[in-house]
Design a protein around this motif. Structure first.
Motif, PDB file in Angstrom:
ATOM      1  N   ARG A 142       0.998  -1.266   0.198  1.00 52.35           N
ATOM      2  CA  ARG A 142      -0.047  -0.035  -0.207  1.00 52.35           C
ATOM      3  C   ARG A 142       0.860   1.455   0.060  1.00 52.35           C
ATOM      4  O   ARG A 142       0.545   2.243  -0.797  1.00 52.35           O
ATOM      5  N   ILE A 215      -4.524   9.966   8.063  1.00 58.88           N
ATOM      6  CA  ILE A 215      -5.440  10.392   7.113  1.00 58.88           C
ATOM      7  C   ILE A 215      -6.097  10.624   6.688  1.00 58.88           C
ATOM      8  O   ILE A 215      -6.359  12.271   7.280  1.00 58.88           O
ATOM      9  N   GLU A 223      -5.222   1.267  11.011  1.00 56.15           N
ATOM     10  CA  GLU A 223      -4.800   0.431  12.522  1.00 56.15           C
ATOM     11  C   GLU A 223      -5.970  -0.732  12.610  1.00 56.15           C
ATOM     12  O   GLU A 223      -6.155  -1.743  12.722  1.00 56.15           O
ATOM     13  N   THR A 224      -6.916  -0.068  12.317  1.00 60.08           N
ATOM     14  CA  THR A 224      -8.082  -1.025  11.873  1.00 60.08           C
ATOM     15  C   THR A 224      -8.192  -2.336  10.856  1.00 60.08           C
ATOM     16  O   THR A 224      -9.310  -3.234  11.278  1.00 60.08           O
ATOM     17  N   GLU A 225      -7.285  -2.372  10.139  1.00 59.33           N
ATOM     18  CA  GLU A 225      -7.393  -2.876   8.912  1.00 59.33           C
ATOM     19  C   GLU A 225      -6.053  -4.577   8.726  1.00 59.33           C
ATOM     20  O   GLU A 225      -6.269  -5.306   9.286  1.00 59.33           O
ATOM     21  N   ALA A 310     -12.426   9.658   6.824  1.00 59.07           N
ATOM     22  CA  ALA A 310     -12.359   8.074   7.072  1.00 59.07           C
ATOM     23  C   ALA A 310     -11.560   7.637   6.581  1.00 59.07           C
ATOM     24  O   ALA A 310     -11.632   8.218   5.184  1.00 59.07           O
ATOM     25  N   ARG A 311     -10.946   6.935   6.704  1.00 53.61           N
ATOM     26  CA  ARG A 311      -9.616   6.150   5.766  1.00 53.61           C
ATOM     27  C   ARG A 311      -9.983   5.898   4.261  1.00 53.61           C
ATOM     28  O   ARG A 311     -11.320   5.179   4.425  1.00 53.61           O
ATOM     29  N   LYS A 313     -10.267   3.869   0.681  1.00 52.24           N
ATOM     30  CA  LYS A 313      -9.490   2.257   0.317  1.00 52.24           C
ATOM     31  C   LYS A 313      -8.440   2.473  -1.123  1.00 52.24           C
ATOM     32  O   LYS A 313      -8.069   3.642  -1.168  1.00 52.24           O
ATOM     33  N   GLN A 316      -8.761   3.709  -3.991  1.00 54.10           N
ATOM     34  CA  GLN A 316      -9.804   4.794  -4.351  1.00 54.10           C
ATOM     35  C   GLN A 316      -8.789   5.950  -4.003  1.00 54.10           C
ATOM     36  O   GLN A 316      -8.583   7.000  -4.779  1.00 54.10           O
TER      37      GLN A 316
ATOM     38  N   HIS B  15      -7.510  -9.031  17.101  1.00 54.29           N
ATOM     39  CA  HIS B  15      -7.154  -7.585  16.684  1.00 54.29           C
ATOM     40  C   HIS B  15      -7.851  -6.359  16.306  1.00 54.29           C
ATOM     41  O   HIS B  15      -9.075  -6.457  17.369  1.00 54.29           O
ATOM     42  N   PRO B  16      -7.347  -5.549  16.657  1.00 56.35           N
ATOM     43  CA  PRO B  16      -7.493  -4.242  16.561  1.00 56.35           C
ATOM     44  C   PRO B  16      -8.834  -3.769  16.298  1.00 56.35           C
ATOM     45  O   PRO B  16      -9.304  -3.045  17.295  1.00 56.35           O
ATOM     46  N   ALA B  17      -9.424  -4.306  15.668  1.00 55.56           N
ATOM     47  CA  ALA B  17     -10.785  -4.049  14.880  1.00 55.56           C
ATOM     48  C   ALA B  17     -12.032  -5.001  15.285  1.00 55.56           C
ATOM     49  O   ALA B  17     -13.533  -4.854  15.007  1.00 55.56           O
ATOM     50  N   HIS B 119     -15.047   4.064  13.350  1.00 56.87           N
ATOM     51  CA  HIS B 119     -13.787   3.640  14.105  1.00 56.87           C
ATOM     52  C   HIS B 119     -12.982   2.291  12.973  1.00 56.87           C
ATOM     53  O   HIS B 119     -12.117   2.668  12.584  1.00 56.87           O
ATOM     54  N   GLU B 120     -13.496   1.597  12.486  1.00 59.24           N
ATOM     55  CA  GLU B 120     -13.181   0.645  12.031  1.00 59.24           C
ATOM     56  C   GLU B 120     -12.780   1.652  10.180  1.00 59.24           C
ATOM     57  O   GLU B 120     -11.942   0.444   9.787  1.00 59.24           O
ATOM     58  N   VAL B 121     -13.455   2.511  10.122  1.00 62.36           N
ATOM     59  CA  VAL B 121     -13.246   3.135   8.167  1.00 62.36           C
ATOM     60  C   VAL B 121     -12.575   4.386   8.920  1.00 62.36           C
ATOM     61  O   VAL B 121     -11.733   5.170   8.049  1.00 62.36           O
ATOM     62  N   GLY B 122     -11.576   4.358  10.426  1.00 64.57           N
ATOM     63  CA  GLY B 122     -10.933   5.394  10.763  1.00 64.57           C
ATOM     64  C   GLY B 122     -11.285   6.871  10.725  1.00 64.57           C
ATOM     65  O   GLY B 122     -10.241   7.371  10.708  1.00 64.57           O
ATOM     66  N   ARG B 198     -16.304   4.645   1.327  1.00 68.20           N
ATOM     67  CA  ARG B 198     -16.400   3.848   2.188  1.00 68.20           C
ATOM     68  C   ARG B 198     -17.406   2.612   2.458  1.00 68.20           C
ATOM     69  O   ARG B 198     -17.329   1.319   2.034  1.00 68.20           O
ATOM     70  N   GLU B 357     -12.177  -5.794  -0.378  1.00 73.74           N
ATOM     71  CA  GLU B 357     -10.878  -5.315  -0.930  1.00 73.74           C
ATOM     72  C   GLU B 357     -10.696  -5.613   1.276  1.00 73.74           C
ATOM     73  O   GLU B 357     -11.651  -6.102   1.320  1.00 73.74           O
ATOM     74  N   ILE B 358      -8.977  -5.471   1.181  1.00 72.02           N
ATOM     75  CA  ILE B 358      -8.669  -6.246   2.194  1.00 72.02           C
ATOM     76  C   ILE B 358      -9.017  -5.279   3.066  1.00 72.02           C
ATOM     77  O   ILE B 358      -9.525  -4.992   4.404  1.00 72.02           O
ATOM     78  N   ALA B 359      -8.948  -3.462   2.879  1.00 68.25           N
ATOM     79  CA  ALA B 359      -9.904  -2.789   3.319  1.00 68.25           C
ATOM     80  C   ALA B 359     -11.366  -3.005   3.843  1.00 68.25           C
ATOM     81  O   ALA B 359     -11.323  -1.925   5.177  1.00 68.25           O
ATOM     82  N   ASP B 360     -12.078  -3.844   3.387  1.00 68.99           N
ATOM     83  CA  ASP B 360     -13.550  -3.693   3.695  1.00 68.99           C
ATOM     84  C   ASP B 360     -13.487  -4.634   4.296  1.00 68.99           C
ATOM     85  O   ASP B 360     -13.899  -5.051   5.065  1.00 68.99           O
ATOM     86  N   PRO B 362     -12.867  -5.128   8.666  1.00 66.20           N
ATOM     87  CA  PRO B 362     -13.232  -4.253   9.172  1.00 66.20           C
ATOM     88  C   PRO B 362     -14.661  -4.269   9.019  1.00 66.20           C
ATOM     89  O   PRO B 362     -15.399  -4.612  10.455  1.00 66.20           O
TER      90      PRO B 362
END
Lengths: 345, 409
Positions: A142, A215, A223-225, A310-311, A313, A316, B15-17, B119-122, B198, B357-360, B362
Motif C-alpha cells: 500500500r 488519515i 490500525e483497524t485493518e 474516513a480512511r 481504500k 480510491q 485484532h484491533p478491529a 472507527h473501523e473506517v478510520g 467507504r 478488498e482487505i480494507a473492507d 473490518p
C-alpha cells in the motif's frame, strides 16, 4: 564569518531545532485532534516521553525477517528525513538572514528534494517487506501505491515552479529553493497565474497527508485493518527511529510548502528591518513568523483533514491522486504557463 | 499454470478491529479477498448449562450477562418464554415500561454501533461524537435502573421499577434531546462524503441471499426484507402502536441494495423510530401494577407447578432473539436454549466478503453488528477441543440431546 562556519551552524541548529519542533508538532497535532473529538488528549510533551520510553524498551527482531534490512531501514529513514529537512531549511534560513553568497545560490535543489521525500518511504517499504509478516507485506504494498500515486502531482508542481523561476529570475538557478524563497511565485502574476498557484497549493493540501501517512491516506498503517501494517513488527528503538523520522519528514514537507508558496518574510511584508529598542530583531521575528506559517499549514493540512475524513481504500487513493489531484495540478501548471500570454494580450 | 499467487491472511482471534474473539482466514490475491472462512468458538462460557442449576429468577440476571449490549433483550426473550409456558399475564403498565427500556437499549446499541463502524473506517471524530451523544441515553438508563449496562429491570410477570416522577422527567428529557439532535445525526451519518465512499456498494447482501440465509434484524431489513418481530409478532406495548412497521431503506425513498450504507440508513432511521416509540409509550402509559406477583418466592412456587415449554421472541437491536425454555415441575428449567441474532447473521458474512478488498474486512465484519459472545453456544469438550461436524452428525447429536431431555420429562 567564513561561509563554511555559517553553513555548519545552520545545519546543526536545523537538526536540533527540527527534532524538537517535529516532536512538539506531533504533540500539538494530537492535542488539536483531541479537541475536535471532545477528548482531553495526551500532554504536548507526549512525543518526547514516547521516544524516551521506546529507546529503553526491548527491541524484538522477528525470526523470519531479513535482519540487516529490518535493522537498516529505520536508520536510512531517519537519516534521509533529517537530510530532507536540512535541504529545505538551510537555503530558506540563508534567505531569511539575508546572508548572500555565490556558494549558496545553488543550494536546495527541487529534484533532490523530491528524491529525498521518496527515500524514507522506500525505507519503510523495505523494512515492511523484510519483516516477513503478511500484515507488513500488505502495508508495504500500500505504501508503494501511495508513493507512486503522489509522484506525478509533486513533479508537475516542481516543474511549474522551475518554469516560473526561470522567468522571474533568469540569472539564478531555476531549480533552487533559494531562488524560490527570494522570488515569491505570486510576483508578476495575472489572474490566471494566481488561480494556477492556488490550484497547485490545493493539490498540496492532499499531498502533505499522503506523504506523512495521515488519515485519509494512512492505508499503510491502517490500525483497524492491518494492525499498523508495515510497523506491525517494529518495536523498541527501531520504532523510535521511524517515529522520529516521521516527525522530521512531516516538518520537512510542511516547511517545503511554506517555502514554495508563502516565502515572504516579515521584512518583505513590513518593508524594512524590524528594530526594537535599538536592537535589530529582524531575524528572531522572521523565524517566529516562519514557525507561525508552519503551524498554520501543519494544522490545516494534517490535523484538520485527519479529523474530518474516513480512511480511503487504496484503490480510491490511487484513483484520487492519479485522476483528481494530477488534473488539478496540471491545470494549475497550464494556467501558470499561459499567464504571461494572457497578460500580454 | 497461473502466475497469480494467492496467500492466506489470518485475522483474529485478537485484532484491533475486533471487539470480541473471532478468527477469519482469508484467501487473498493482492488486495482482493477470494474466499473467507469463519472460525468461532473462542468465548463459549456454558451459560445455558449453568442456567439449568439456577432458579427462574436467578436466571434473569445470569442471562443479562450473555452480552453487554443486549442486556435487556436476552432477559426479555427469556421472561416472555417463561410467561408463555406458565401463562402468566403481564400488567399493561409493565408492558409499556418493558418497551421503554427495550427501546432505550436499542438507541444506545445503535449509537454504539455507529461509533464502532466509524472507527473501523478510520473516522475517529464520528466515533467520539456518537459515543458522546450516547452518554445521554446511558445516563437516562442509570436514572431508571441505577445501572448503565446491566439494568436488571425485568422479572417474570412484569418489571422491577416504575417510571414515575423524576425518572419519567428524565426519560422525557432524553426523548427531547434525541428528537432535537436527530436531523444533525442523520446529516453526519448519511451525507458524509468519505463515509459514503467507504460504505456504498461494499459488502452487498442481496434480497434473495438475505432470504435464503435467514438474515435477521437491520442486516435483513437493509436488503429490503421487511421483517421485524416488533411488527410481525408483536409483544409488550408494540401492538398498541398503530404506525409501527419494519424499516427498510425504502422509507427514505432509496431502493435497497443491501450494502453497508443501507445498513447505516436502517439503523439511523431506527434511532428515530425508537425515540418515537418511547414518546408514544410515555404519553399513553396506562396506570396500575407493574408486576403480576412481586414476591419472587411465590413466582418460583407457581412455576414449580408448571410442566410445559414456551418460546419467547423479541426484536433486539441486532435482530430477532428467541429463547426456548422447558419447565418440568422444578424450580430450575430443564432446558434453556438461546438463539442470538448474530447466530443467524454470521453466515451472511460469506456472500458479503465475496469480492471485497482487505480494507473492507473490518467494516463488513462490524456491519452486521456481531456479538460473538451471544452466538458461541456450543463447544466440544472431548478430544482436541475443536472439530468440524457435518450437518448429518450435528442433526444426530441434536436428536440425541432432545431425546435425553424428553426422557427426563
Amino acid at each position: 564569518m567564513n561561509e563554511l562556519t555559517v553553513f555548519l551552524i545552520m545545519v546543526i541548529s536545523t537538526l536540533i531545532g527540527g527534532i524538537y519542533l517535529g516532536l512538539l508538532g506531533r504533540g500539538i497535532d494530537r492535542k488539536i485532534a483531541a479537541k475536535f473529538q471532545s477528548r482531553i488528549g495526551p500532554p504536548i510533551r507526549q512525543g518526547f516521553w514516547d521516544l524516551k520510553k521506546l529507546m529503553l524498551k526491548q527491541t524484538i527482531v522477528p525470526e523470519n525477517s531479513i535482519t540487516w534490512v529490518f535493522k537498516g531501514a529505520p536508520l536510512v529513514a531517519l537519516v534521509t528525513s533529517a537530510m530532507l529537512l536540512v535541504y529545505i531549511m538551510v537555503p530558506y534560513l540563508l534567505y531569511l538572514t539575508g546572508y548572500e553568497s555565490p556558494m549558496f545560490a545553488h543550494m536546495g535543489d527541487f529534484i533532490l528534494v523530491i528524491y529525498l521525500l521518496m527515500i524514507p518511504a522506500i525505507a519503510l517499504v523495505a523494512g515492511g517487506f523484510s519483516a516477513g509478516s503478511p500484515l507488513s507485506t500488505i502495508g508495504s504494498q500500500r505504501e508503494m501505491v501511495v508513493l507512486m500515486a503522489t509522484e506525478l502531482p509533486l513533479a508537475v508542481t516542481v516543474i511549474a515552479f522551475a518554469v516560473k523561476m526561470s522567468v522571474l529570475a533568469p540569472s539564478m538557478p531555476s531549480f533552487s529553493i533559494f531562488t524560490a524563497a527570494s522570488n515569491p511565485v505570486w510576483n508578476g502574476m495575472g489572474p490566471a497565474g494566481i488561480l494556477g498557484v492556488i490550484l497547485l497549493a490545493s493539490a498540496f493540501l492532499f499531498i502533505i497527508p499522503a506523504e506523512t501517512g495521515k488519515i485519509p491516506f494512512d492505508q499503510a498503517e491502517a490500525e483497524t485493518e492491518i494492525a499498523e501494517g508495515l510497523l506491525a513488527e517494529y518495536s523498541g528503538k527501531y520504532l523510535a527511529f521511524f517515529q522520529l523520522a516521521e516527525a522530521l519528514k512531516s516538518l520537512g514537507v510542511v516547511a517545503l510548502v511554506v517555502v514554495l508558496f508563502f516565502p515572504q518574510g516579515v521584512s518583505t511584508i513590513m518593508g524594512g528591518q524590524m528594530i526594537a529598542g535599538g536592537i535589530n530583531i529582524t531575524v528572531p521575528c522572521e523565524i517566529m513568523f516562519f514557525l507561525l506559517k508552519v503551524s498554520v499549514v501543519y494544522s490545516v493540512s494534517i490535523s484538520f483533514i485527519r479529523v474530518s475524513m474516513a480512511r480511503l481504500k487504496i484503490s480510491q487513493v490511487s484513483k484520487f491522486f492519479i485522476y483528481s489531484v494530477s488534473a488539478v495540478s496540471i491545470t494549475g501548471f497550464i494556467l501558470i504557463m499561459i499567464d504571461p500570454r494572457i497578460m500580454a494580450m | 499454470m497461473s502466475n497469480k499467487e494467492t496467500y492466506k491472511l489470518q485475522i483474529g482471534p485478537t485484532h484491533p478491529a475486533f471487539k470480541e474473539p473471532v478468527r477469519f482466514e482469508f484467501e487473498v490475491d493482492g488486495e482482493h479477498v477470494l474466499h473467507a472462512d469463519i472460525d468461532m468458538g473462542y468465548t463459549h462460557r456454558g451459560i445455558e448449562h449453568v442456567s439449568k442449576e439456577r432458579n427462574f429468577i436467578q436466571i434473569i440476571y445470569l442471562l443479562e450477562r450473555i452480552c453487554g449490549i443486549c442486556s435487556t433483550s436476552h432477559p426479555m426473550a427469556y421472561c416472555l418464554a417463561v410467561e408463555n409456558a406458565a401463562e402468566i399475564e403481564v400488567p399493561a403498565r409493565a408492558k409499556y415500561i418493558r418497551t421503554i427500556v427495550g427501546e432505550l437499549e436499542r438507541l444506545h446499541s445503535h449509537l454504539l454501533w455507529a461509533g464502532v463502524a466509524a472507527h473501523e473506517v478510520g473516522f475517529d471524530t464520528l466515533f467520539y461524537t456518537t459515543w458522546d451523544i450516547r452518554e445521554k441515553v446511558m445516563d437516562c438508563l442509570e436514572v431508571i435502573s441505577g445501572n448503565r449496562v446491566n439494568y436488571a429491570m425485568l422479572t417474570i410477570g412484569g418489571v422491577r421499577r416504575d417510571i414515575i416522577g423524576e425518572v419519567a422527567e428524565a426519560v422525557n428529557k432524553t426523548v427531547e434531546y434525541y428528537s432535537d439532535l436527530y436531523s444533525q445525526l442523520e446529516d453526519i451519518m448519511l451525507n458524509d462524503m468519505s463515509l459514503r465512499l467507504r460504505t456504498e456498494n461494499v459488502g452487498i447482501l442481496t434480497y434473495d441471499e438475505a432470504l435464503k440465509l435467514c438474515a435477521v434484524g437491520p442486516t435483513a431489513r437493509a436488503s429490503g426484507l421487511a421483517k421485524d418481530v416488533r411488527a410481525d409478532y408483536a409483544v409488550n406495548a408494540y401492538p398498541d402502536i398503530p404506525w409501527l412497521k419494519a424499516i427498510t431503506p425504502n422509507d427514505v425513498g432509496k431502493k435497497p441494495v443491501g450494502d453497508i450504507y443501507d445498513r447505516i440508513v436502517v439503523r439511523v432511521l431506527e434511532i428515530k423510530q425508537s425515540v418515537d416509540i418511547i414518546r408514544f409509550c410515555m404519553e399513553n402509559m396506562p396506570g396500575g401494577e407493574i408486576v403480576a406477583e412481586p414476591k419472587a418466592v411465590k413466582v418460583i412456587n407457581q412455576l414449580k407447578k408448571v410442566k410445559a415449554h414456551g418460546i419467547g421472541r423479541y426484536e433486539g437491536p441486532r435482530g430477532e432473539v428467541s429463547h426456548y425454555d422447558i419447565l418440568d415441575n422444578n424450580e430450575c428449567p430443564v432446558g434453556v436454549k438461546v438463539k442470538a441474532p448474530t447466530y443467524s447473521n454470521i453466515i451472511s458474512w460469506v456472500p458479503m466478503f465475496r469480492g471485497a478488498e482487505i480494507a473492507d474486512i473490518p467494516i463488513i465484519m462490524s456491519s452486521i453488528d456481531p456479538c460473538i459472545a451471544c452466538s458461541d453456544r456450543a463447544s466440544f469438550v472431548e478430544g482436541e477441543g475443536k472439530k468440524t461436524v457435518s450437518f448429518g452428525e450435528l442433526r444426530k447429536l441434536s436428536m440425541e440431546k432432545m431425546n435425553k431431555i424428553r426422557r427426563g420429562l
